[in-house]
Design an enzyme around this catalytic site. Structure first.
Site, short mmCIF file in Angstrom:
data_model
loop_
_atom_site.label_atom_id
_atom_site.label_comp_id
_atom_site.label_asym_id
_atom_site.label_seq_id
_atom_site.Cartn_x
_atom_site.Cartn_y
_atom_site.Cartn_z
N THR A 147 42.15 36.94 39.53
CA THR A 147 43.47 36.51 40.00
C THR A 147 43.39 36.16 41.48
O THR A 147 42.72 36.84 42.25
CB THR A 147 44.53 37.63 39.77
OG1 THR A 147 45.81 37.18 40.26
CG2 THR A 147 44.16 38.92 40.49
N HIS A 194 38.65 53.91 35.80
CA HIS A 194 37.71 54.96 36.20
C HIS A 194 37.28 55.83 35.02
O HIS A 194 36.34 56.63 35.15
CB HIS A 194 38.38 55.84 37.27
CG HIS A 194 37.42 56.44 38.24
ND1 HIS A 194 36.06 56.42 38.07
CD2 HIS A 194 37.63 57.09 39.42
CE1 HIS A 194 35.48 57.03 39.09
NE2 HIS A 194 36.40 57.45 39.93
#
Length: 423
Positions: free
Chosen positions: A341, A394
């Site tokens: 993006t 994560h």
């Protein structure tokens, strides 16, 4: 008589919203004519007539939510007499209302008192128009309709509201209209507001972004890229590149190539979580976030690892054009293994992009800005620098892996010739 049904639109889409009927009850249509536009959370789809005939009945009105396979209207075979007369439409609407239960609280009847400039005792309006008029405190008789037979649609109510904004809530007691500027010490003045219903796509974007933050252990790491080498290559090669390939040499092809190179080194970032399994993808379908009128969409450049710079630039340009003209197909949006993006096109200097789930990684590009950089212990130079950000899940990506991925992207971008060798 044949039924007009909501077609299947892909495994991830189960419902849509009737955006606008292009024809009215009683209209004659030919096979292939567009009957209505359906808005989904990904694309807007036109539903066409499968045979010629007369639109006998509209069952689901604009603004209503419909499911795949649901009947939304009926079409009778043969030719008809064009648009139905205005006088017959209220009766048809009442018949439809009796036959089909409304999905929300009963709609109150149109106001019985005619507007001063109208000779009618009330106006026929779509359910979505009536609802919007109630929310904004607007009398339907005051709304100018663009429809040939006088039917009021949602757009008509919006236009009327924009011309004369209504207060957010009616006053508790009947009193003269508030002055344009509140009197000193007055506490009764209500500031004007405008209420807009979210489009289905915007509502879905909002839902998915919240879900991404709630379901993923999302973290962002940052680095910066010296864009000197890339800008030099573009300056030297852009004219010949455009002459040969008929497309500009932009930054996105460099970033796409660099991302693919880094994903090959760190395959976990090109994966997704499925229950307790990690699905490692051995292909590189790169999503490119594009800002369109209805909201952000992420069309996908397929097999980016097999494409050259010109093919990537053409693919991105084609997808961006489709997004802005609202002509993307579902196949353009499905899948994707990693997303890029570019907030820099709007001037963003730094941001933390949100994951495009179920993907586990997204790269954010930002504005190129001249900044003083230490070349060595003795020299400083102004260099075109860009901050880049990697948001990652994560749960399956360790911090060290994320940092090394971003360093790899940085190194490939600062040595663009390596993209040609390793690509």
């Amino acid at each position: 008589m044949s039924e007009i049904k909501v077609p299947a639109m892909g495994e991830s889409i189960t419902e849509g919203t009737v955006s606008r009927w292009m024809v009215k009850e009683g209209d004659t249509v030919n096979q292939g004519d567009v009957l209505l536009e359906l808005e989904t959370d990904k694309v807007n789809i036109e539903i066409s007539a499968e045979e010629s005939g007369v639109l006998e009945k509209i069952i689901r009105q604009e603004g209503e939510t419909v499911e795949i396979g649901e009947t939304i209207g009926t079409l009778s075979a043969g030719s008809g007499g064009g648009s139905g007369a205005p006088a017959s439409e209220p009766a048809a609407a009442e018949e439809k209302k009796a036959a089909t239960p409304a999905p929300e609280a009963p709609t109150p009847p149109a106001p019985v008192a005619a507007a001063p400039e109208s000779s009618e005792s009330g106006k026929t309006a779509s359910p979505s128009a009536r609802k919007l008029a109630r929310e904004r405190g607007i009398e339907l008789d005051q709304v100018q309709s663009k429809d040939p037979i006088g039917r009021v649609y949602q757009d008509d109510v919006k236009s009327h509201s924009n011309q004369a904004p209504a207060p957010a809530a009616p006053p508790a007691t009947k009193a003269p209209s508030a002055p344009s500027a509140p009197a000193a010490g007055s506490s009764t003045y209500t500031k004007p507001v405008e209420r807009q219903r979210m489009s289905r796509r915007r509502a879905t974007i909002a839902k998915r972004l919240v879900e991404a933050q709630q379901t993923a252990a999302m973290l962002t790491t940052f680095n910066e890229v010296d864009m000197t080498a890339i800008m030099d290559v573009r300056k030297r090669r852009k004219d010949k590149f455009k002459e040969k390939h008929e497309i500009n040499l932009g930054f996105m092809s460099f970033f796409t190539k660099a991302v693919v190179g880094a994903l090959k080194k760190f395959p976990t970032i090109n994966a997704e979580i499925d229950g307790e399994d990690v699905v490692l993808k051995k292909y590189y379908d790169i999503g490119i976030a594009v800002s369109a009128k209805e909201g952000l969409v992420v069309p996908v450049v397929r097999d980016a690892d097999r494409l050259g710079f010109a093919e990537i630039e053409k693919g991105i340009a084609d997808l961006a054009s489709k997004a802005r003209s609202n002509t993307l197909a579902l196949s353009d949006l499905q899948g994707g293994t990693f997303t890029i993006t570019n907030g820099g096109t709007f001037g963003s200097l730094l941001s933390t992009p949100i994951l495009n789930t179920p993907q586990v990684g997204i790269l954010g590009m930002h504005k190129i800005q001249l900044r003083p950089v230490a070349i060595d212990a003795e020299r400083m130079e102004n260099r075109p620098m860009m901050y880049i950000a990697l948001s990652y899940d994560h749960r399956i990506i360790d911090g060290s892996e994320a940092v090394r991925f971003l360093v790899t992207v940085k190194e490939l971008l600062e040595d663009p010739e390596s993209l040609l060798i390793e690509g």
